[in-house]
Enzyme design. Structure first.
Site, PDB file in Angstrom:
ATOM      1  N   TYR A  94      31.880  85.908  62.087  1.00 54.44           N
ATOM      2  CA  TYR A  94      32.014  84.502  62.838  1.00 54.44           C
ATOM      3  C   TYR A  94      33.222  84.424  63.867  1.00 54.44           C
ATOM      4  CZ  TYR A  94      32.921  79.357  63.605  1.00 54.44           C
ATOM      5  OH  TYR A  94      33.289  77.837  63.990  1.00 54.44           O
ATOM      6  N   SER A 189      28.214  88.207  56.954  1.00 54.52           N
ATOM      7  CA  SER A 189      28.445  86.284  57.171  1.00 54.52           C
ATOM      8  C   SER A 189      28.070  86.193  57.999  1.00 54.52           C
ATOM      9  CB  SER A 189      30.541  87.050  57.650  1.00 54.52           C
ATOM     10  OG  SER A 189      31.265  85.406  57.458  1.00 54.52           O
ATOM     11  N   ASP A 275      34.640  85.183  46.313  1.00 55.24           N
ATOM     12  CA  ASP A 275      34.214  84.901  48.323  1.00 55.24           C
ATOM     13  C   ASP A 275      34.235  83.747  48.277  1.00 55.24           C
ATOM     14  OD1 ASP A 275      33.645  84.268  50.456  1.00 55.24           O
ATOM     15  OD2 ASP A 275      31.644  85.459  50.896  1.00 55.24           O
ATOM     16  N   HIS A 310      35.082  87.494  50.051  1.00 56.22           N
ATOM     17  CA  HIS A 310      34.622  87.409  51.330  1.00 56.22           C
ATOM     18  C   HIS A 310      34.334  88.796  52.330  1.00 56.22           C
ATOM     19  CE1 HIS A 310      32.159  85.776  54.122  1.00 56.22           C
ATOM     20  NE2 HIS A 310      32.634  86.467  55.027  1.00 56.22           N
TER      21      HIS A 310
END
Length: 336
Positions: A94, A189, A275, A310
């Site tokens: 992202y 992700s 995460d 993450h």
């Protein structure tokens, strides 16, 4: 950040029911049929990168409604022009664009052809930018793409981006020196969420590599975290208080667990249990229900990193992916 989601023993059994919207399959079938009316490739132009062991091409292919989408395509320089290699199609996270071609060399150094898709309308938060505008920016939404067109699935940004991702697989199969039967989808992700969607929409994918996927277990994620990009949805709904019902319906059309249910390809997952960006219950929901409606029993495995967020397993996870993918592709008739 301490672990905040379910304990690992519960994650391993986490199989939530997903309230799929009526017309989920028809929605995606019609979307992809429209995109598929145009030939996939627009242009393929070799570029000089300064790398002696890698050849790279600047590729433009047609994505959602035929929109031009940019990508980098790379092959080992020593691979013969007639040698068909398996290809890894990678999707970026992202806020990232495709950046510069020398930023991502792992897969080509492992002997694969590699296509890195640009994210339309992204590239301004991390890395070295992107080159693909999103011409459908008239849909209302917040400052981030996560809420663009959120009130209607037809207008939602991720309808466009997921379609681009599927078309990237179609495009790579047209490129020289690629074995079309051995195409792999990969990402972390947001990229992991896109790769998982591709696995659910492309029935003959050779393998899936996904880490910390976005868009999985979306309803639960909205209750657990305010971190972006899920936090962007919460912020949007804090202003547009009448939009929650429409927003939840729209998000149900891009739910990663729904794509996982339909997937057939062998799959390798990774997740950090701390995460807070993409809560681990989403990844486990997709993993535990992976392939249930495909009529097959796909090979799959997941690696959890209890003290990581993450970033997950980072390079350790990539090493596991490299070894696993070679074994899977060898079993399908030869690796790179």
């Amino acid at each position: 950040m301490p672990a905040f989601d379910l304990p690992l023993t519960e994650l391993e059994r986490h199989r939530p029911d997903i309230a799929e919207p009526a017309g989920f399959d028809a929605f995606w079938r019609s979307t992809l049929e429209e995109a598929g009316r145009a030939e996939p490739l627009v242009s393929v132009r070799e570029v000089e990168t300064g790398l002696r062991l890698t050849r790279t091409w600047d590729v433009t292919f047609r994505g959602f409604t035929g929109d031009p989408v940019r990508a980098w395509f790379s092959r080992p320089a020593g691979a013969g022009a007639t040698h068909s290699l398996p290809a890894v199609v990678e999707f970026a996270g992202y806020g990232r664009g495709r950046g510069l071609p020398h930023e991502r060399l792992t897969w080509v150094n492992a002997g694969y052809a590699h296509l890195l898709m640009d994210n339309r309308g992204q590239g301004d938060q991390y890395g070295c930018g992107g080159d693909t505008p999103d011409p459908h920016t008239g849909t209302p939404g917040g400052p981030g793409v996560m809420t663009r067109g959120l009130r209607a699935p037809e207008d939602f940004y991720y309808r466009r981006l997921i379609t681009d991702a599927v078309r990237a697989v179609t495009a790579v199969r047209e490129l020289p020196g690629v074995d079309p039967a051995r195409v792999v989808a990969a990402g972390n992700s947001q990229g992991g969420g896109l790769a998982l969607a591709v696995a659910g929409l492309v029935p003959d994918l050779a393998a899936l590599l996904v880490t910390a996927p976005l868009l999985c277990g979306i309803r639960r994620a909205l209750d657990l975290t305010d971190a972006a990009p899920y936090g962007e949805i919460a912020t949007y709904l804090s202003v547009h208080r009448d939009a929650e019902r429409d927003a939840r319906r729209t998000l149900s059309f891009v739910e990663g667990v729904s794509f996982a249910l339909r997937a057939r390809a062998p799959a390798h997952f990774g997740v950090g249990l701390r995460d807070t960006v993409c809560p681990p219950s989403g990844a486990y929901a997709a993993f535990n229900r992976y392939g249930e409606r495909s009529g097959t029993t796909p090979r799959k495995e997941i690696h959890a990193y209890p003290f990581n967020g993450h970033e997950g397993g980072d390079a350790v996870q990539v090493r596991r992916q490299l070894l696993w993918l070679r074994a899977v592709l060898d079993g399908r008739g030869g690796g790179p």
